[in-house]
Design an enzyme around this catalytic site. Structure first.
Site, PDB file in Angstrom:
ATOM      1  N   GLY A  80       0.797  -1.225   0.000  1.00 47.62           N
ATOM      2  CA  GLY A  80       0.000   0.000   0.000  1.00 47.62           C
ATOM      3  C   GLY A  80       0.826   1.269   0.000  1.00 47.62           C
ATOM      4  O   GLY A  80       0.335   2.328   0.418  1.00 47.62           O
ATOM      5  N   HIS A 133       8.656   8.079  -1.694  1.00 45.48           N
ATOM      6  CA  HIS A 133       9.808   8.700  -1.020  1.00 45.48           C
ATOM      7  C   HIS A 133       9.874   7.972   0.315  1.00 45.48           C
ATOM      8  O   HIS A 133       8.893   8.000   1.080  1.00 45.48           O
ATOM      9  CB  HIS A 133       9.561  10.205  -0.853  1.00 45.48           C
ATOM     10  CG  HIS A 133      10.675  10.962  -0.180  1.00 45.48           C
ATOM     11  ND1 HIS A 133      11.254  12.085  -0.747  1.00 45.48           N
ATOM     12  CD2 HIS A 133      11.299  10.781   1.012  1.00 45.48           C
ATOM     13  CE1 HIS A 133      12.189  12.565   0.064  1.00 45.48           C
ATOM     14  NE2 HIS A 133      12.229  11.784   1.151  1.00 45.48           N
ATOM     15  N   HIS A 179       9.702   6.539   3.755  1.00 45.53           N
ATOM     16  CA  HIS A 179       9.175   7.148   4.973  1.00 45.53           C
ATOM     17  C   HIS A 179       8.848   6.079   5.995  1.00 45.53           C
ATOM     18  O   HIS A 179       8.509   4.951   5.649  1.00 45.53           O
ATOM     19  CB  HIS A 179       7.940   8.006   4.677  1.00 45.53           C
ATOM     20  CG  HIS A 179       6.843   7.292   3.935  1.00 45.53           C
ATOM     21  ND1 HIS A 179       6.880   7.076   2.574  1.00 45.53           N
ATOM     22  CD2 HIS A 179       5.687   6.742   4.349  1.00 45.53           C
ATOM     23  CE1 HIS A 179       5.796   6.438   2.192  1.00 45.53           C
ATOM     24  NE2 HIS A 179       5.056   6.209   3.256  1.00 45.53           N
TER      25      HIS A 179
HETATM   26  P1  AMP Z   1       2.199   5.177   2.478  1.00 46.77           P
HETATM   27  O1  AMP Z   1       0.779   4.756   2.171  1.00 46.77           O
HETATM   28  O2  AMP Z   1       2.940   4.233   3.374  1.00 46.77           O
HETATM   29  O3  AMP Z   1       2.950   5.505   1.201  1.00 46.77           O
HETATM   30  O4  AMP Z   1       2.083   6.499   3.334  1.00 46.77           O
HETATM   31  C1  AMP Z   1       1.891   7.752   2.791  1.00 46.77           C
HETATM   32  C2  AMP Z   1       1.303   8.586   3.888  1.00 46.77           C
HETATM   33  O5  AMP Z   1       1.413   9.939   3.509  1.00 46.77           O
HETATM   34  C3  AMP Z   1      -0.180   8.327   4.147  1.00 46.77           C
HETATM   35  O6  AMP Z   1      -0.356   7.894   5.489  1.00 46.77           O
HETATM   36  C4  AMP Z   1      -0.832   9.673   3.876  1.00 46.77           C
HETATM   37  O7  AMP Z   1      -1.886   9.966   4.774  1.00 46.77           O
HETATM   38  C5  AMP Z   1       0.331  10.626   4.068  1.00 46.77           C
HETATM   39  N1  AMP Z   1       0.203  11.893   3.347  1.00 46.77           N
HETATM   40  C6  AMP Z   1      -0.156  12.088   2.051  1.00 46.77           C
HETATM   41  N2  AMP Z   1      -0.124  13.398   1.749  1.00 46.77           N
HETATM   42  C7  AMP Z   1       0.278  14.040   2.877  1.00 46.77           C
HETATM   43  C8  AMP Z   1       0.500  15.419   3.224  1.00 46.77           C
HETATM   44  N3  AMP Z   1       0.324  16.410   2.331  1.00 46.77           N
HETATM   45  N4  AMP Z   1       0.881  15.721   4.478  1.00 46.77           N
HETATM   46  C9  AMP Z   1       1.058  14.739   5.390  1.00 46.77           C
HETATM   47  N5  AMP Z   1       0.885  13.423   5.138  1.00 46.77           N
HETATM   48  C10 AMP Z   1       0.490  13.081   3.897  1.00 46.77           C
HETATM   49 ZN    ZN Z   2      11.114  12.736  -2.731  1.00 52.60          ZN
END
Ligand code: AMP
Ligand code: ZN
Length: 113
Positions: A92, A97, A99
Site C-alpha cells: 500500500g 519517497h 518514509h
Molecule cells: P504510504 O501509504 O505508506 O505511502 O504512506 C503515505 C502517507 O502519507 C499516508 O499515510 C498519507 O496519509 C500521508 N500523506 C499524504 N499526503 C500528505 C501530506 N500532504 N501531508 C502529510 N501526510 C500526507
Molecule cells: Zn522525494
C-alpha cells in the site's frame, strides 16, 4: 525530485506540521492519521523506498532510527509505539519517497496485515 510530494514538503512548497528537522531528516504529522499519534519520518534525500536503501545511503536510515525515539518521547508515547514502512503496491505504498510511520497513542492491534 520535482514531482515528489515529500520532496515538496521538505522544500516548504506544500505545508506540513513539522515536528523535527535537521540537515538530513524531516518529521511531520500524517494528514490522515490512523492512530491518535501518526507521524512520518523521512530522509531529506530522495530515496524511493526500502528497495532503494543501499550501502551508500543506509546511514540515513540509521539517522532516522536515532531520531525516532526522541520524537516518540517528545510526543509522550511512553506506552510504546509502532514503526512501519510500506514498500511497494502490495504493502500500500502511495508516496514513493522512503518514509517511516510512527503510530501510537492507543493500544495497536497485533496483526501485521
Ligand atoms: P504510504 O501509504 O505508506 O505511502 O504512506 C503515505 C502517507 O502519507 C499516508 O499515510 C498519507 O496519509 C500521508 N500523506 C499524504 N499526503 C500528505 C501530506 N500532504 N501531508 C502529510 N501526510 C500526507
Ligand atoms: Zn522525494
Amino acid at each position: 525530485m520535482s514531482d515528489c510530494l515529500f520532496c515538496k514538503i521538505i522544500a516548504g512548497d506544500i505545508p506540513s506540521t513539522k515536528l523535527y528537522e535537521d540537515d538530513a531528516v524531516y518529521a511531520f504529522r500524517d494528514i490522515n492519521p490512523q492512530a491518535p499519534t501518526h507521524i512520518l519520518v523521512i530522509p531529506k534525500a530522495h530515496i524511493s523506498g526500502c528497495n532503494d536503501v543501499t550501502a551508500e545511503n543506509s546511514a540515513l536510515v540509521a539517522r532516522i532510527f536515532q531520531v525516532i525515539p526522541a520524537i516518540a518521547r517528545a510526543e509522550g508515547l511512553t506506552g510504546g509505539y509502532r514503526v512501519v514502512s510500506n514498500c511497494g503496491d502490495d504493502a500500500g505504498q502511495t508516496v514513493h519517497h522512503l518514509h517511516f510511520h510512527i503510530l501510537g497513542g492507543r493500544k495497536l492491534a497485533l496483526e501485521m496485515a
